[in-house]
Design an enzyme around this catalytic site. Structure first.
Site, short mmCIF file in Angstrom:
data_model
loop_
_atom_site.label_atom_id
_atom_site.label_comp_id
_atom_site.label_asym_id
_atom_site.label_seq_id
_atom_site.Cartn_x
_atom_site.Cartn_y
_atom_site.Cartn_z
N HIS A 61 2.68 4.88 -7.49
CA HIS A 61 2.08 4.01 -8.10
C HIS A 61 2.96 2.48 -7.18
O HIS A 61 4.10 2.26 -6.90
CB HIS A 61 4.10 3.96 -9.34
CG HIS A 61 4.30 3.24 -10.52
ND1 HIS A 61 4.73 3.55 -12.03
CD2 HIS A 61 3.89 1.31 -10.57
CE1 HIS A 61 4.60 2.32 -12.30
NE2 HIS A 61 3.97 1.38 -12.07
N LEU A 64 -1.70 -3.60 -5.74
CA LEU A 64 -2.12 -3.61 -4.69
C LEU A 64 -3.01 -5.24 -4.68
O LEU A 64 -2.86 -5.93 -3.65
CB LEU A 64 -3.19 -2.85 -4.11
CG LEU A 64 -2.41 -1.75 -3.05
CD1 LEU A 64 -3.23 -0.54 -2.73
CD2 LEU A 64 -1.17 -2.32 -2.31
N ARG A 65 -3.26 -5.73 -6.22
CA ARG A 65 -3.19 -7.45 -6.46
C ARG A 65 -4.77 -7.58 -6.11
O ARG A 65 -5.30 -8.18 -5.85
CB ARG A 65 -2.41 -8.03 -5.52
CG ARG A 65 -0.84 -7.23 -6.06
CD ARG A 65 -0.35 -8.08 -7.35
NE ARG A 65 0.82 -7.89 -7.54
CZ ARG A 65 1.84 -7.33 -8.29
NH1 ARG A 65 0.80 -6.88 -9.71
NH2 ARG A 65 2.62 -7.37 -8.60
N ASP A 306 6.88 1.74 -7.58
CA ASP A 306 6.44 -0.06 -8.15
C ASP A 306 6.16 -0.80 -7.72
O ASP A 306 6.65 -1.95 -7.67
CB ASP A 306 7.40 0.54 -9.38
CG ASP A 306 6.73 -0.49 -10.64
OD1 ASP A 306 5.33 -0.77 -10.51
OD2 ASP A 306 7.55 -1.12 -11.05
O1 DOR Z 1 8.01 -4.89 -12.76
C1 DOR Z 1 7.05 -5.37 -12.94
N1 DOR Z 1 5.93 -5.35 -12.15
N2 DOR Z 1 6.88 -4.14 -13.82
C2 DOR Z 1 5.44 -4.23 -14.27
O2 DOR Z 1 5.21 -3.09 -14.93
C3 DOR Z 1 4.53 -4.42 -13.32
C4 DOR Z 1 4.27 -4.93 -12.35
C5 DOR Z 1 3.77 -5.65 -12.07
O3 DOR Z 1 3.21 -5.86 -11.74
O4 DOR Z 1 4.29 -6.41 -10.93
ZN ZN Z 2 3.94 -0.60 -12.11
#
Ligand code: DOR
Ligand code: ZN
Length: 428
Positions: A61, A64-65, A306
């Site tokens: 999870h 990577l943008r 994450d």
């Molecule tokens: O903290 C978070 N950042 N939670 C998310 O659900 C999305 C993620 C993000 O894409 O920055």
């Molecule tokens: Zn996420």
């Protein structure tokens, strides 16, 4: 070049192996694993005595943008952060710009991953077009393009009928569905966990039930349709309890949590520091204790960070306007090692939650050190205390509340397909 890793503690949960041995890598695959192996010609021998030799760590999870927000992170900078953090593979969420909801975006990400040539990158495609929760994407086409799973992460799939159809169709294709559990009607406008601290800080709260209700709903849908589901970034005691009961009933549900959810609480928000702003939000000490119990008893299968890189301009704004997320790839292992120190997890359990279990959940090539397996290997020094320096992150995202934290150990070698992609053996 062949590689011989001498005298490490080989930990391979796929075969229940835990012992001091040598490991020989030839032509990108594991050739042998046993005592006193001899180096064939043209072999680089590395002394890994006192170190842990694990199947390559996998983070299922990350964000990577790329495409679209390369100022936050690119596939290449994210992959560099991954190998520096000890990860040989990561699975990346589809909330890019545009969203990864078509074959061409999935293929683009894989092309970028190939150019970077660092960690393996497994794209996760969106469940719904534009992650808008209305129309399903072309699951079969996305799978064919290389997507390993489906998720609208960053947003929940709010429509229960859409989730039901998604689980049923994805099941027939062997694709894993990952749900971000957040009832938007309950979380709307919320900035942090709803409780004592949100009250004294005067911030609108996100109640734990926003997560618990969707986790429960989707477990019921999976149970009803006999399908599999994976629950992302579990943060509440309620979700842990719901998952535990569901697993006991035989529901095919798996789940992950992130290091910040077993390390930090909502009390951290008292300084209004946006580095602590994440979604789901940091919860209470009771939730942290429940997450640790869930990790210990197997209710939570996976640790995934994450990784959510953001730029300074996204975070150095009023709390309300700041983006959610922590840049986690380079601290995930170090924070997780504390679970061993605290007696929450054994070494084999930690390694399983960071390699074997995510590989199984995503149907990836097995994370194993068995002869014949692909040589994706992480070597960990459990006793190399270091202090997190955000400026030294390979990730473009320097957004982390863990800057200045002392961590007990770290990855010192990251080997992908038999090639050393990160070597920190010599550095202090
Ligand atoms: O903290 C978070 N950042 N939670 C998310 O659900 C999305 C993620 C993000 O894409 O920055
Ligand atoms: Zn996420």
């Amino acid at each position: 070049m062949n590689l011989l890793l001498k005298g490490g503690r080989i930990l391979d949960p796929s075969r229940n192996i835990d012992g001091v041995m040598d490991l020989l890598v030839k032509n990108g695959t594991i050739a042998a694993c046993g005592p006193d192996l001899q180096a064939p010609p043209e072999t680089q021998t590395l002394d890994v005595g006192g170190l842990i030799v694990s199947p390559g760590l996998i983070d299922m999870h990350v964000h990577l943008r790329e495409p679209g927000q390369e100022y936050k992170e690119t596939v290449a900078t994210g992959a560099a952060a991954a190998v520096a953090g000890g990860f040989t593979a990561v699975a990346c969420m589809p909330n890019t710009l545009p969203v990864n909801d078509t074959r061409s975006i999935t293929e683009f990400i894989l092309r970028r991953a190939g150019e970077a040539g660092l960690a393996r990158i497994y794209p996760i495609a969106a469940v719904s077009l534009g992650q808008e929760g209305r129309q399903m994407t072309e699951f079969a086409d996305l799978k064919d393009a290389g997507a390993v799973a489906l998720s609208d992460d960053g947003k929940p799939v709010m429509d229960a009928a859409l989730m039901r159809r998604t689980l049923e169709y994805a099941e027939s294709l062997g694709l894993t569905v990952i749900q971000h559990c957040e009832d938007l009607s309950l979380s709307a406008g919320g900035l942090m966990h709803e409780g004592y601290y949100s009250t004294i800080l005067g911030m609108r709260g996100i109640p734990a039930i926003a997560e618990d209700i969707i986790a429960n709903r989707d477990i019921l849908i999976a149970e009803y349709s006999g399908t599999r589901i994976h629950i992302a970034h579990v943060s509440t005691a309620g979700a842990v309890r719901i998952l535990r009961e569901a697993k006991k009933r035989g529901v095919r549900v798996t789940a992950e949590t992130a290091p910040h959810y077993f390390t930090l609480t909502d009390e951290s928000l008292t300084g209004y520091n946006t580095a602590f702003k994440v979604n789901p939000p940091l919860r209470t000490a009771e939730d942290v204790a429940a997450i640790k119990e869930g990790l210990a008893d197997g209710t939570l299968d996976v640790i995934a960070c994450d990784h959510a890189p953001h730029a300074r301009t996204d975070k150095e704004v009023e709390f309300e306007y700041a983006s959610n997320g922590i840049s986690g790839l380079e601290t995930s292992l170090g924070l997780s090692l504390k679970l061993i120190e605290d007696g929450v997890l054994s070494w084999p359990d930690l390694i399983a939650k960071m390699s074997l279990n995510p590989a199984r959940i995503l149907n990836l090539p097995s994370a194993s050190l068995a002869p014949g397996a692909c040589a994706d290997i992480t070597v960990i020094d459990p006793n190399r205390p270091w202090t997190v320096d955000l400026k030294a992150f390979r990730s473009r995202g320097k957004n982390s509340p863990f800057g200045g934290c002392a961590l007990p150990g770290r990855a010192v070698l990251t080997i992908v397909g038999g090639e050393i992609k990160y070597n920190g053996l010599a550095s202090q």
